[in-house]
Design a protein around this motif. Structure first.
Motif, PDB file in Angstrom:
ATOM      1  N   GLY A  80       0.674  -1.590   0.167  1.00 31.80           N
ATOM      2  CA  GLY A  80       0.414   0.008  -0.302  1.00 31.80           C
ATOM      3  C   GLY A  80       1.065   1.197   0.172  1.00 31.80           C
ATOM      4  O   GLY A  80       0.045   2.540  -0.067  1.00 31.80           O
ATOM      5  N   THR A  81       2.302   1.231  -0.005  1.00 36.34           N
ATOM      6  CA  THR A  81       3.164   2.351   1.022  1.00 36.34           C
ATOM      7  C   THR A  81       3.941   2.818  -1.291  1.00 36.34           C
ATOM      8  O   THR A  81       4.845   3.340  -1.414  1.00 36.34           O
ATOM      9  N   LEU A  86       0.084  -2.192  -5.047  1.00 33.88           N
ATOM     10  CA  LEU A  86      -1.114  -1.385  -4.240  1.00 33.88           C
ATOM     11  C   LEU A  86      -2.038  -2.133  -3.405  1.00 33.88           C
ATOM     12  O   LEU A  86      -2.105  -3.223  -3.442  1.00 33.88           O
ATOM     13  N   CYS A  87      -2.494  -1.538  -2.237  1.00 35.73           N
ATOM     14  CA  CYS A  87      -4.227  -2.175  -1.516  1.00 35.73           C
ATOM     15  C   CYS A  87      -4.925  -1.811  -2.341  1.00 35.73           C
ATOM     16  O   CYS A  87      -5.399  -0.821  -3.427  1.00 35.73           O
ATOM     17  N   ARG A  92      -3.646   3.925   1.163  1.00 39.33           N
ATOM     18  CA  ARG A  92      -2.636   4.663   1.041  1.00 39.33           C
ATOM     19  C   ARG A  92      -1.501   5.189   1.638  1.00 39.33           C
ATOM     20  O   ARG A  92      -3.078   6.466   2.177  1.00 39.33           O
ATOM     21  N   MET A  96       3.754   8.710  -0.430  1.00 39.02           N
ATOM     22  CA  MET A  96       4.206   7.096  -1.409  1.00 39.02           C
ATOM     23  C   MET A  96       5.618   6.583  -0.412  1.00 39.02           C
ATOM     24  O   MET A  96       6.075   8.344  -0.072  1.00 39.02           O
TER      25      MET A  96
END
Length: 117
Positions: A80-81, A86-87, A92, A96
């Motif tokens: 997620g970061t 990706l989530c 997020r 990032m």
């Protein structure tokens, strides 16, 4: 070992955090991590590992969530970061992960022995 420990602490501080959807465990699948990071997690039985793998899950995922959250490996912290992980729900951090830090972490992954969590 001290150098690896210092690198992990350095990277952990530079991976941004964010709030997940309560109860979501979509990123808690089978992953690999360094044997060094794994040495700090509770040992799971072969049966627990097999059950988790059969469910495409993590053996440290409990009914209330990650049972090793504070000690979770770098790869788990990265979900997620980064655009590469990706989530699936769009969660997020505000900012990032720095691409240079992400590249360093991936180099760390390549330079260490990786094992299945």
């Amino acid at each position: 070992m001290l150098a690896i420990s210092q690198k992990i602490k350095f990277y952990r501080k530079r991976i941004p955090s964010f709030e997940c959807i309560p109860g979501c465990h979509d990123c808690c699948g089978p992953v690999t991590t360094s044997s060094f990071e794994m040495s700090f997690l509770p040992v799971k039985t072969d049966e627990e590992h097999d059950a988790a793998l059969n469910n495409l899950s993590c053996p440290h995922l409990a009914s209330e969530g990650c049972s090793v959250y504070e000690d979770r490996p770098l790869i788990c912290r990265m979900f997620g970061t980064t655009p590469k992980l990706l989530c699936p729900h769009g969660k997020r951090p505000e900012e990032m992960i720095d691409p240079l830090i992400e590249a360093e972490i991936h180099e760390f992954f390549l330079s260490t022995r990786q094992v299945l969590v």
